[in-house]
Design a protein around this motif. Sequence first.
Motif, short mmCIF file in Angstrom:
data_model
loop_
_atom_site.label_atom_id
_atom_site.label_comp_id
_atom_site.label_asym_id
_atom_site.label_seq_id
_atom_site.Cartn_x
_atom_site.Cartn_y
_atom_site.Cartn_z
N HIS A 215 0.82 -1.22 0.00
CA HIS A 215 0.00 0.00 0.00
C HIS A 215 0.85 1.27 0.00
N SER A 216 0.46 2.19 -0.84
CA SER A 216 1.23 3.42 -1.04
C SER A 216 1.32 4.27 0.23
N HIS A 217 0.40 4.12 1.14
CA HIS A 217 0.40 4.96 2.33
C HIS A 217 1.03 4.29 3.56
N PHE A 218 1.55 3.08 3.41
CA PHE A 218 2.21 2.38 4.52
C PHE A 218 3.68 2.77 4.58
N ASP A 219 4.26 2.64 5.75
CA ASP A 219 5.67 2.93 5.97
C ASP A 219 6.54 1.93 5.19
N MET A 220 7.63 2.40 4.61
CA MET A 220 8.50 1.52 3.83
C MET A 220 9.14 0.44 4.69
N GLY A 221 9.35 0.70 5.95
CA GLY A 221 9.89 -0.33 6.83
C GLY A 221 8.98 -1.55 6.88
N LEU A 222 7.68 -1.33 6.88
CA LEU A 222 6.71 -2.43 6.86
C LEU A 222 6.82 -3.20 5.53
N HIS A 223 7.01 -2.47 4.43
CA HIS A 223 7.16 -3.13 3.14
C HIS A 223 8.44 -3.98 3.09
N VAL A 224 9.51 -3.48 3.67
CA VAL A 224 10.75 -4.26 3.71
C VAL A 224 10.50 -5.57 4.44
N ASP A 225 9.84 -5.51 5.59
CA ASP A 225 9.53 -6.73 6.35
C ASP A 225 8.64 -7.67 5.55
N THR A 226 7.62 -7.12 4.91
CA THR A 226 6.69 -7.94 4.11
C THR A 226 7.43 -8.64 2.97
N VAL A 227 8.23 -7.90 2.26
CA VAL A 227 8.99 -8.45 1.13
C VAL A 227 9.88 -9.60 1.60
N ASN A 228 10.58 -9.39 2.69
CA ASN A 228 11.50 -10.41 3.18
C ASN A 228 10.76 -11.63 3.73
N GLN A 229 9.68 -11.41 4.46
CA GLN A 229 8.95 -12.53 5.05
C GLN A 229 8.22 -13.37 4.00
N LEU A 230 7.72 -12.73 2.94
CA LEU A 230 6.97 -13.45 1.91
C LEU A 230 7.84 -13.92 0.75
N GLY A 231 9.09 -13.50 0.73
CA GLY A 231 9.97 -13.92 -0.36
C GLY A 231 9.58 -13.34 -1.70
N ILE A 232 9.21 -12.09 -1.71
CA ILE A 232 8.81 -11.43 -2.96
C ILE A 232 10.04 -11.22 -3.83
N GLY A 233 10.02 -11.78 -5.04
CA GLY A 233 11.17 -11.71 -5.92
C GLY A 233 11.13 -10.57 -6.92
N THR A 234 9.95 -9.98 -7.10
CA THR A 234 9.78 -8.89 -8.07
C THR A 234 8.90 -7.82 -7.45
N ILE A 235 9.29 -6.56 -7.66
CA ILE A 235 8.44 -5.44 -7.25
C ILE A 235 8.19 -4.57 -8.47
N VAL A 236 6.91 -4.34 -8.74
CA VAL A 236 6.51 -3.40 -9.78
C VAL A 236 6.06 -2.15 -9.03
N PHE A 237 6.64 -1.01 -9.40
CA PHE A 237 6.39 0.20 -8.62
C PHE A 237 6.16 1.42 -9.49
N ASP A 238 5.36 2.32 -8.97
CA ASP A 238 5.10 3.61 -9.58
C ASP A 238 6.39 4.43 -9.50
N VAL A 239 6.73 5.15 -10.57
CA VAL A 239 7.97 5.92 -10.61
C VAL A 239 8.06 6.94 -9.47
N GLN B 180 18.40 -2.33 -0.76
CA GLN B 180 19.44 -3.26 -0.30
C GLN B 180 18.96 -4.12 0.86
N ARG B 181 17.92 -3.67 1.56
CA ARG B 181 17.36 -4.44 2.68
C ARG B 181 16.29 -5.42 2.22
N MET B 182 15.86 -5.32 0.97
CA MET B 182 14.85 -6.22 0.40
C MET B 182 15.58 -7.40 -0.24
#
Length: 135
Positions: free
Chosen positions: A84-108, A119-121
């Motif tokens: 979610h665009s309004h969540f803290d990036m620290g939460l996204h780092v944790d989510t990416v690492n815990q779920l093993g997300i291999g690809t991120i598509v992101f808005d510029v 580097q933390r993802m």
Amino acid sequence: MRTTAGIHFTQAVTRHGHRVAVSDSTRSLTFRELKGRANRIGSGLSAMGIVPGDRVGVLSFNRNEVVELWLGLERFGHVRVVLHSHFDMGLHVDTVNQLGIGTIVFDVRFVDTLDAVRQRMLPVQRFIAIGDGCP
């Protein structure tokens, strides 16, 4: 009852192919056009080595490309994880690492924010930008 991924969208394309399916301030897409774009996205991700069941994080504001991406992921069996665009990036780092997300598509508009934490993802192998002025 057996259902397959995207069955309702496929039915909508059959019934309403010429009608507008999605629009934003810059353009509108018919159901047929949306299906074609979703298929190209799914095919492109598959060509990059993303296989059914792989997790793809999506970090974006609302835009037509997100709808195209969501449908393309579903049609090719990729697992969409909403960052979610309004969540803290620290939460996204944790989510990416815990779920093993291999690809991120992101808005510029998230280039700088993502660059600060990429580097933390640890599991992310691919960062794919969408929007004008992709890096």
